[in-house]
Design a protein around this motif. Structure first.
Motif, PDB file in Angstrom:
ATOM      1  N   THR A 448       0.844  -1.194   0.000  1.00 32.89           N
ATOM      2  CA  THR A 448       0.000   0.000   0.000  1.00 32.89           C
ATOM      3  C   THR A 448       0.882   1.247   0.000  1.00 32.89           C
ATOM      4  N   VAL A 449       0.270   2.388  -0.349  1.00 32.08           N
ATOM      5  CA  VAL A 449       1.006   3.657  -0.298  1.00 32.08           C
ATOM      6  C   VAL A 449       1.496   3.927   1.114  1.00 32.08           C
ATOM      7  N   ARG A 450       0.697   3.533   2.100  1.00 33.20           N
ATOM      8  CA  ARG A 450       1.102   3.736   3.501  1.00 33.20           C
ATOM      9  C   ARG A 450       2.407   2.982   3.806  1.00 33.20           C
ATOM     10  N   GLN A 451       2.495   1.697   3.404  1.00 30.35           N
ATOM     11  CA  GLN A 451       3.700   0.914   3.653  1.00 30.35           C
ATOM     12  C   GLN A 451       4.902   1.493   2.908  1.00 30.35           C
ATOM     13  N   GLU A 452       4.669   1.964   1.657  1.00 27.61           N
ATOM     14  CA  GLU A 452       5.761   2.535   0.878  1.00 27.61           C
ATOM     15  C   GLU A 452       6.278   3.821   1.534  1.00 27.61           C
ATOM     16  N   ILE A 471      18.721  17.185   7.084  1.00 27.92           N
ATOM     17  CA  ILE A 471      17.598  16.801   6.212  1.00 27.92           C
ATOM     18  C   ILE A 471      16.304  16.849   7.014  1.00 27.92           C
ATOM     19  N   SER A 472      15.282  17.472   6.435  1.00 24.18           N
ATOM     20  CA  SER A 472      13.921  17.433   6.982  1.00 24.18           C
ATOM     21  C   SER A 472      12.972  16.939   5.887  1.00 24.18           C
ATOM     22  N   TYR A 473      11.791  16.524   6.284  1.00 24.53           N
ATOM     23  CA  TYR A 473      10.853  15.986   5.289  1.00 24.53           C
ATOM     24  C   TYR A 473       9.422  16.171   5.776  1.00 24.53           C
ATOM     25  N   GLN A 474       8.465  16.140   4.790  1.00 22.17           N
ATOM     26  CA  GLN A 474       7.056  16.152   5.111  1.00 22.17           C
ATOM     27  C   GLN A 474       6.272  15.442   3.989  1.00 22.17           C
ATOM     28  N   PHE A 475       5.225  14.746   4.393  1.00 21.40           N
ATOM     29  CA  PHE A 475       4.366  14.033   3.449  1.00 21.40           C
ATOM     30  C   PHE A 475       3.004  14.731   3.431  1.00 21.40           C
ATOM     31  N   MET A 476       2.585  15.198   2.269  1.00 18.46           N
ATOM     32  CA  MET A 476       1.283  15.880   2.121  1.00 18.46           C
ATOM     33  C   MET A 476       0.414  15.013   1.202  1.00 18.46           C
ATOM     34  N   ILE A 477      -0.023  13.897   1.753  1.00 13.24           N
ATOM     35  CA  ILE A 477      -0.778  12.887   0.989  1.00 13.24           C
ATOM     36  C   ILE A 477      -2.210  12.848   1.520  1.00 13.24           C
ATOM     37  N   PRO A 478      -3.244  12.944   0.660  1.00 15.26           N
ATOM     38  CA  PRO A 478      -4.630  12.791   1.139  1.00 15.26           C
ATOM     39  C   PRO A 478      -4.824  11.451   1.838  1.00 15.26           C
ATOM     40  N   GLU A 479      -5.600  11.473   2.896  1.00 11.29           N
ATOM     41  CA  GLU A 479      -5.791  10.272   3.696  1.00 11.29           C
ATOM     42  C   GLU A 479      -6.353   9.112   2.874  1.00 11.29           C
ATOM     43  N   THR A 480      -7.195   9.447   1.872  1.00  5.89           N
ATOM     44  CA  THR A 480      -7.836   8.378   1.077  1.00  5.89           C
ATOM     45  C   THR A 480      -6.843   7.642   0.186  1.00  5.89           C
ATOM     46  N   ILE A 512      12.752  17.424   1.943  1.00  9.03           N
ATOM     47  CA  ILE A 512      12.088  16.575   0.963  1.00  9.03           C
ATOM     48  C   ILE A 512      10.583  16.683   1.211  1.00  9.03           C
ATOM     49  N   THR A 513       9.809  16.959   0.140  1.00 10.91           N
ATOM     50  CA  THR A 513       8.348  17.072   0.267  1.00 10.91           C
ATOM     51  C   THR A 513       7.696  16.123  -0.739  1.00 10.91           C
ATOM     52  N   ILE A 514       6.821  15.265  -0.232  1.00 11.97           N
ATOM     53  CA  ILE A 514       6.086  14.334  -1.099  1.00 11.97           C
ATOM     54  C   ILE A 514       4.613  14.715  -1.036  1.00 11.97           C
ATOM     55  N   THR A 515       4.034  15.042  -2.196  1.00 11.71           N
ATOM     56  CA  THR A 515       2.614  15.382  -2.295  1.00 11.71           C
ATOM     57  C   THR A 515       1.941  14.476  -3.319  1.00 11.71           C
ATOM     58  N   ALA A 516       0.599  14.465  -3.321  1.00 14.59           N
ATOM     59  CA  ALA A 516      -0.142  13.606  -4.268  1.00 14.59           C
ATOM     60  C   ALA A 516      -1.471  14.261  -4.600  1.00 14.59           C
ATOM     61  N   TRP A 517      -1.947  14.026  -5.784  1.00 14.20           N
ATOM     62  CA  TRP A 517      -3.267  14.432  -6.263  1.00 14.20           C
ATOM     63  C   TRP A 517      -3.665  13.496  -7.397  1.00 14.20           C
ATOM     64  N   ASN A 518      -4.896  13.636  -7.875  1.00 11.22           N
ATOM     65  CA  ASN A 518      -5.331  12.761  -8.966  1.00 11.22           C
ATOM     66  C   ASN A 518      -5.799  13.596 -10.151  1.00 11.22           C
ATOM     67  N   GLU A 519      -5.612  13.056 -11.343  1.00 12.31           N
ATOM     68  CA  GLU A 519      -6.159  13.588 -12.592  1.00 12.31           C
ATOM     69  C   GLU A 519      -7.020  12.484 -13.190  1.00 12.31           C
ATOM     70  N   ARG A 520      -8.347  12.590 -12.960  1.00 13.77           N
ATOM     71  CA  ARG A 520      -9.290  11.521 -13.307  1.00 13.77           C
ATOM     72  C   ARG A 520      -8.893  10.237 -12.585  1.00 13.77           C
TER      73      ARG A 520
END
Length: 604
Positions: A448-452, A471-480, A512-520
């Motif tokens: 899953t994305v969570r495990q990754e 080094i600092s980091y943040q994950f900006m991933i929608p909970e779904t 390091i910043t990891i974000t996510a969104w969807n296109e369709r």
């Protein structure tokens, strides 16, 4: 040129001479018997078909012109009828008179009755006076008419035309309550003879039975379907009532009808048709007759069938003779077939006794070589199987090594904790987690994305122990998105590449910043660092290496992720790098169809 022809003939002869005997006989019979007869039969049928098609098309064109001429003469009569109020003094007087009385009603109705009965197809005639009072007379069967619903349209059309008559194509009018009747209309404004001002309008509705009487004989003779369309491409008449008024201006039915008259071919419903058309110079209406080619060529069917039967009979006879001769020549092959059956049962030590160098002798030689090759291949398979067994044993042994290393690291961590060395214990613990996650079995390739993201976080925490405050980091991933399924080891190689080629090369701390969104249905992941970035030339080289397969010394991990994602999720998935020198680098990872996968699977 002669030399070229001679060489071509020699090569063709060599090809023919090297054919098998059976093929030679078939070729000879095809060229000497079948081909000439087929050519003559086809040429005769083609010539007769073209002659019949040209004659029938010309006849249909003449009939179409005649039908259009009848319609034109009829409409010209109607236009002349619309001028009759100019010559009737009583009608002129009453149209300019306000109000109605018995004399006005009787005079106007008598005039309208006369016009209505001049032609059988006229269904109704209307006249308006200067004050918009409407008078009309209609044929029996039309009990109720509603002219006031059409008054505005009449006024608009006649005002635009001035003193000229107006012809409108087929349109529905309401009669007898809710009933609809299809008519076409001729109208004209009425001018006062003395003042030359408009004092009314005259409107004539004509029933479509006019076209049925003219077009039905044309359809009967040609076995076709006739259409009349106006200058705007709208259907004025067709025997199918549902087609009336339909706009065909962009239809393939009219695309090739560009001249005043002519014909063309087209397919309708998968069937070939010949279309013959003629355009009226008077009205601009276009008459088209679509005739099925099978109807045009119907007289040739009997002749064609007779030719086909004769041709097939001769071909059948030729093939029968060829089969008899071939059978006589293939008897020596029976011995070879018997040996093949012995080989099929597993006896590989047989051998054909070759006596001649003809086709049968060549077959025996190839058969003997084939048996020798089969014996060699069986030996190769045996040796390969032994090698495969050794490789399997070695692979099982190699699988032990990663687990041994992981267990060893766990032992080191326990000793570090016993000695109160928390930093070494934590470093060893994180390294063990990374190693355990990387030991991939086929059943564990999807996570899953969570495990990754947890794996990436372990990796970043390990680096934070190596480089404190670096080094600092943040994950900006929608909970779904956390429970979406994804292949293993997608983010970590990209993050590693960002740290060692972006953050490590600068003196100040980075993030390091990891974000996510969807296109369709596609999910987009962005991995951004604020490191040193890269030049445009270096960026172009890196992106090119991701698509052409060439190895780039800074992009091996990125190319590996790109290829794995495209292999697993399809060619629509991609990995693209954007970077600005001195500002940082962003990697955009598109995973095609990840949102469409539905409920994600659960992994332990």
């Amino acid at each position: 040129m002669i030399k070229l022809i001679r060489n071509l003939f020699r090569k063709s002869w060599m090809i023919f001479a090297n054919l098998s005997m059976q093929k030679k006989l078939v070729v000879i019979f095809v060229f000497l018997i079948t081909l000439p007869i087929t050519y003559v039969s086809y040429s005769s049928y083609r010539s007769n078909s073209n002659s019949v098609l040209a004659s029938t098309t010309a006849s249909a064109g003449q009939m179409t012109d005649n039908a259009m001429d009848k319609v034109d003469r009829y409409i010209e009569d109607l236009k002349r009828y619309t001028m009759l109020p100019l010559y009737n003094k009583d009608v002129q007087k009453y149209l300019d008179q306000q109000g109605t009385d018995w004399d006005k009603n009787s005079t106007v109705n008598m005039f309208l009755m006369y016009l209505t009965n001049t032609k059988e197809e006229i269904s109704a005639v209307y006249m308006t006076d200067h004050y918009d009072a409407i008078f009309y007379y209609n044929k029996p069967g039309l009990n109720e008419l509603y002219p006031y619903e059409r008054l505005a349209e009449w006024r608009t059309r006649t005002e635009q035309a001035g003193t000229a008559p107006v012809l409108t194509g087929t349109h529905p009018v309401r009669v007898n309550g809710s009933e609809q009747r299809q008519v076409f209309t001729v109208m004209r404004s009425i001018q006062s003879v003395s003042t030359l001002k408009n004092i009314g309008m005259i409107v004539i509705d004509v029933d479509l039975s006019l076209f049925e009487d003219i077009i039905q004989p044309l359809n009967t003779v040609t076995h076709g379907d006739t259409w009349i369309v106006d200058e705007l491409g709208k259907v004025v008449y067709n025997r199918d009532p549902s087609e009336l008024g339909k706009d065909l201006s962009g239809s393939p039915l009219l695309a090739q009808a560009t001249g005043q008259r002519g014909n063309f071919r087209l397919d309708i419903g998968g069937e070939p048709y010949m279309a013959v058309y003629s355009v009226s110079k008077s009205t601009g209406w276009k008459t088209l007759v679509y005739i099925p080619l099978k109807e045009l060529l119907a007289p040739m069917k009997q002749s064609r069938n007779a030719m086909m039967i004769m041709t097939l009979s001769i071909i059948s006879f030729a093939l029968l003779v060829a089969m008899i001769i071939s059978y006589a020549l293939t008897k020596p092959l029976k011995r070879t077939v018997q040996l093949m059956k012995q080989v099929q049962r597993g006896k590989l030590d047989v051998r054909v006794n070759v006596k001649y160098n003809d086709e049968i002798g060549m077959l025996g030689s190839h058969f003997n070589r084939m048996l020798g090759r089969i014996r060699d291949l069986l030996q190769e398979v045996y040796e390969t199987e032994k090698s495969k067994q050794k490789a399997d044993i070695l692979a099982l042994q190699n699988q032990i090594n990663p687990h041994f290393i992981y267990n060893t690291l766990e032992s080191i961590r326990m000793l570090a904790e016993l000695n109160d060395d928390d930093r070494v214990a934590e470093l060893t613990y994180l390294l063990g987690l990374l190693l355990r996650y990387s030991i991939t079995r086929r059943s564990d390739e999807i996570v899953t994305v969570r495990q990754e993201l947890e794996h990436v976080e372990n990796y970043l925490q390990l680096l934070q122990l190596r480089f404190p405050d670096k080094i600092s980091y943040q994950f900006m991933i929608p909970e779904t998105y956390y429970d979406l399924s994804i292949i293993k080891l997608v983010f970590q190689p990209i993050v590693e590449n960002a740290i060692f080629h972006g953050l490590e090369k600068q003196a100040e701390p980075g993030s390091i910043t990891i974000t996510a969104w969807n296109e369709r249905d596609d999910v987009m992941f962005s991995i951004h660092d604020n490191g040193v970035g890269m030049s445009e030339e270096r960026l172009d080289s890196l992106n090119q290496s991701l698509t052409d397969g060439k190895t780039d010394k800074f992009g091996i991990g990125l190319r590996n992720v790109n290829e794995r994602v495209r292999l697993h999720y399809g060619e629509a998935s991609s990995l693209v790098v954007n970077s600005t020198l001195g500002e940082g680098t962003t990697v955009i990872l598109r995973i095609s169809g990840l949102m469409k996968a539905g409920e994600p699977e659960r992994y332990q």
